[in-house]
Write a protein that holds these residues in place. Structure first.
Motif, mmCIF file in Angstrom:
data_model
loop_
_atom_site.group_PDB
_atom_site.id
_atom_site.type_symbol
_atom_site.label_atom_id
_atom_site.label_comp_id
_atom_site.label_asym_id
_atom_site.label_seq_id
_atom_site.Cartn_x
_atom_site.Cartn_y
_atom_site.Cartn_z
ATOM 1 N N THR A 78 0.801 -1.221 0.000
ATOM 2 C CA THR A 78 0.000 0.000 0.000
ATOM 3 C C THR A 78 0.834 1.272 0.000
ATOM 4 O OG1 THR A 78 -0.101 -0.058 2.419
ATOM 5 C CG2 THR A 78 -1.892 -1.146 1.220
ATOM 6 N N ASP A 79 2.120 1.152 0.338
ATOM 7 C CA ASP A 79 2.948 2.336 0.496
ATOM 8 C C ASP A 79 4.411 1.964 0.242
ATOM 9 O OD1 ASP A 79 4.660 4.328 2.239
ATOM 10 O OD2 ASP A 79 2.668 5.261 2.114
ATOM 11 N N PRO A 80 5.186 2.834 -0.407
ATOM 12 C CA PRO A 80 6.593 2.531 -0.668
ATOM 13 C C PRO A 80 7.414 2.286 0.590
ATOM 14 C CG PRO A 80 5.864 4.365 -2.031
ATOM 15 C CD PRO A 80 4.757 4.091 -1.066
ATOM 16 N N ARG A 81 6.925 2.740 1.742
ATOM 17 C CA ARG A 81 7.664 2.505 2.987
ATOM 18 C C ARG A 81 7.730 1.026 3.355
ATOM 19 N NH1 ARG A 81 4.756 7.203 6.431
ATOM 20 N NH2 ARG A 81 3.246 6.944 4.722
ATOM 21 N N PHE A 82 6.896 0.198 2.728
ATOM 22 C CA PHE A 82 6.970 -1.243 2.955
ATOM 23 C C PHE A 82 8.054 -1.904 2.096
ATOM 24 C CE2 PHE A 82 2.556 -0.400 4.287
ATOM 25 C CZ PHE A 82 2.524 -1.093 5.494
ATOM 26 N N ALA A 83 8.577 -1.179 1.120
ATOM 27 C CA ALA A 83 9.518 -1.764 0.167
ATOM 28 C C ALA A 83 10.932 -1.771 0.721
ATOM 29 C CB ALA A 83 9.474 -1.005 -1.147
ATOM 30 N N ALA A 84 11.708 -2.734 0.255
ATOM 31 C CA ALA A 84 13.132 -2.821 0.573
ATOM 32 C C ALA A 84 13.929 -2.559 -0.698
ATOM 33 C CB ALA A 84 13.460 -4.209 1.139
ATOM 34 N N PRO A 85 15.195 -2.162 -0.566
ATOM 35 C CA PRO A 85 16.020 -1.928 -1.759
ATOM 36 C C PRO A 85 16.053 -3.153 -2.662
ATOM 37 C CG PRO A 85 17.127 -1.099 0.208
ATOM 38 C CD PRO A 85 15.924 -1.842 0.687
ATOM 39 N N GLY A 86 15.851 -2.921 -3.948
ATOM 40 C CA GLY A 86 15.878 -4.003 -4.917
ATOM 41 C C GLY A 86 14.529 -4.651 -5.174
ATOM 42 N N ASP A 87 13.510 -4.311 -4.390
ATOM 43 C CA ASP A 87 12.180 -4.892 -4.591
ATOM 44 C C ASP A 87 11.577 -4.423 -5.916
ATOM 45 O OD1 ASP A 87 12.116 -6.319 -2.261
ATOM 46 O OD2 ASP A 87 10.857 -4.898 -1.162
ATOM 47 N N ILE A 88 10.849 -5.313 -6.562
ATOM 48 C CA ILE A 88 9.959 -4.933 -7.656
ATOM 49 C C ILE A 88 8.640 -4.560 -6.999
ATOM 50 C CG2 ILE A 88 8.828 -5.692 -9.785
ATOM 51 C CD1 ILE A 88 11.053 -7.825 -9.996
ATOM 52 N N PHE A 89 8.414 -3.268 -6.849
ATOM 53 C CA PHE A 89 7.334 -2.776 -5.993
ATOM 54 C C PHE A 89 6.156 -2.266 -6.818
ATOM 55 C CE2 PHE A 89 5.241 0.697 -3.679
ATOM 56 C CZ PHE A 89 4.846 0.019 -2.531
ATOM 57 N N LEU A 90 4.947 -2.711 -6.432
ATOM 58 C CA LEU A 90 3.712 -2.248 -7.054
ATOM 59 C C LEU A 90 2.794 -1.715 -5.956
ATOM 60 C CD1 LEU A 90 3.053 -5.320 -9.397
ATOM 61 C CD2 LEU A 90 4.151 -3.153 -10.017
ATOM 62 N N LYS A 91 2.370 -0.472 -6.095
ATOM 63 C CA LYS A 91 1.542 0.153 -5.070
ATOM 64 C C LYS A 91 0.069 -0.092 -5.341
ATOM 65 C CE LYS A 91 0.538 4.585 -2.826
ATOM 66 N NZ LYS A 91 0.846 6.032 -2.765
ATOM 67 N N ALA A 92 -0.671 -0.530 -4.301
ATOM 68 C CA ALA A 92 -2.109 -0.753 -4.443
ATOM 69 C C ALA A 92 -2.744 -0.867 -3.058
ATOM 70 C CB ALA A 92 -2.395 -2.019 -5.236
ATOM 71 N N PRO A 93 -3.991 -0.410 -2.907
ATOM 72 C CA PRO A 93 -4.706 -0.600 -1.639
ATOM 73 C C PRO A 93 -4.902 -2.078 -1.326
ATOM 74 C CG PRO A 93 -5.832 0.985 -3.058
ATOM 75 C CD PRO A 93 -4.793 0.328 -3.897
ATOM 76 N N LEU A 94 -5.294 -2.357 -0.079
ATOM 77 C CA LEU A 94 -5.458 -3.740 0.359
ATOM 78 C C LEU A 94 -6.443 -4.520 -0.497
ATOM 79 C CD1 LEU A 94 -5.557 -3.784 4.277
ATOM 80 C CD2 LEU A 94 -3.858 -4.824 2.784
ATOM 81 N N GLU A 95 -7.442 -3.865 -1.031
ATOM 82 C CA GLU A 95 -8.495 -4.577 -1.743
ATOM 83 C C GLU A 95 -8.364 -4.478 -3.252
ATOM 84 O OE1 GLU A 95 -12.332 -3.630 -0.210
ATOM 85 O OE2 GLU A 95 -11.811 -4.203 1.827
ATOM 86 N N GLN A 96 -7.199 -4.015 -3.741
ATOM 87 C CA GLN A 96 -7.007 -3.911 -5.181
ATOM 88 C C GLN A 96 -5.677 -4.531 -5.579
ATOM 89 O OE1 GLN A 96 -7.535 0.073 -6.713
ATOM 90 N NE2 GLN A 96 -9.291 0.466 -5.381
#
Length: 291
Positions: A78-96
């Motif tokens: 839900t937020d980039p703050r959950f990501a770690a360096p090197g992650d392939i990160f996709l932002k989305a709400p809990l229900e999407q």
């Protein structure tokens, strides 16, 4: 119809947990990571495109990657703050889910689906994102979770005020989870449950841990009236009276439902009649790969 969960508060709780400067309280996530990676390890195939769906710190995705079964793992949060360096990160709400239809062949959801208002809809989105014969694995807190705390808070509030409001969120029954898998169109659905007992000196460190895990009460119907110190002292007394061991420490139950389901494919065996399966998830996954 009013939503069960206040999603803004759910997100606030989750971000507070991940952003704490203290040592993370992630023992449940570690348990789920170990179980899910063991269950993935028995599947004798490789998953080129995988997604971890709202997995907090990424602890589970890293554990699964160590099995050698995964090519590319994206992390949906839900937020980039959950990501770690090197992650392939996709932002989305809990229900999407920001995943195209038939774009992955493994989806993993660790300890977040119990916070969705439209859980059936999320299951359907996961099913659509999977390619034919793709695998869905998840860990979801089950109905026995925090049963002692639920009982004690309810009894304390009735005793002190004559009424009660929801203080602990509802957790799903294993049969309901199995039904959701079938309703969403998954083939070969299997669920099983593991129960873990954690002991504490009193109710106060338990509640501190729950807050640190982002498990503070996010119910839309929660009372907004602050609870008093007298309330918690009485709750601590009741907890000790009802759920303590001979050494004086109290017990807290955490139940986790583990599930698997496959996106339908013509090569799969015909599923059993609903409710007739009586095997553990790991055994079912082994059976899936030996045909």
């Amino acid at each position: 119809m009013e939503a069960i969960f206040d999603q803004a508060l759910v997100e606030k709780n989750r971000l507070r947990a991940i952003g704490s400067s203290a040592e993370p309280v992630d023992f449940l996530l570690k348990v789920a990571a170990e179980e899910l990676s063991e269950r993935l390890a028995v599947v004798e195939r490789r998953f080129d495109e995988a997604a971890e769906i709202h997995g907090y710190s990424g602890l589970v995705s890293r554990a699964l990657a160590r099995t050698g079964k995964i090519g590319r793992m994206a992390r949906v949060e839900t937020d980039p703050r959950f990501a770690a360096p090197g992650d392939i990160f996709l932002k989305a709400p809990l229900e999407q889910l920001p995943l195209a239809p038939a774009s992955i062949n493994l989806a993993v959801s660790p300890l977040s689906l119990h916070l969705t208002n439209d859980t059936p809809g999320v299951f359907v989105q996961i099913r659509r994102a999977l390619r034919p014969d793709g695998l869905f694995l998840a860990a979801i807190p089950g109905g026995d979770t925090l049963q002692e705390l639920r009982d004690v808070l309810l009894q304390t509030e009735i005793e002190m005020t004559g009424g009660a409001s929801p203080r602990v969120i509802p957790f799903a029954d294993i049969r309901d989870i199995g039904a959701l898998l079938q309703r969403a169109g998954f083939a070969l659905p299997v669920t099983d449950k593991e129960t873990y007992t954690v002991r504490y000196d009193s109710i106060f460190p338990l509640m501190k841990d729950l807050r640190a895990m982002g498990m503070s009460n996010p119910l839309s119907a929660r009372s907004r009236k602050p609870l008093t110190r007298a309330f918690f002292l009485r709750a601590a007394e009741l907890y000790a009276e009802r759920y303590s061991d001979p050494d004086g420490r109290i017990r807290a139950t955490f139940s986790i439902i583990y599930l698997s389901g496959w996106a339908p494919h013509e090569s799969q065996q015909k599923p059993l009649k609903p409710g007739s399966a009586k095997v553990r998830l790991a055994d079912a996954l082994k059976a899936k790969t030996t045909g």
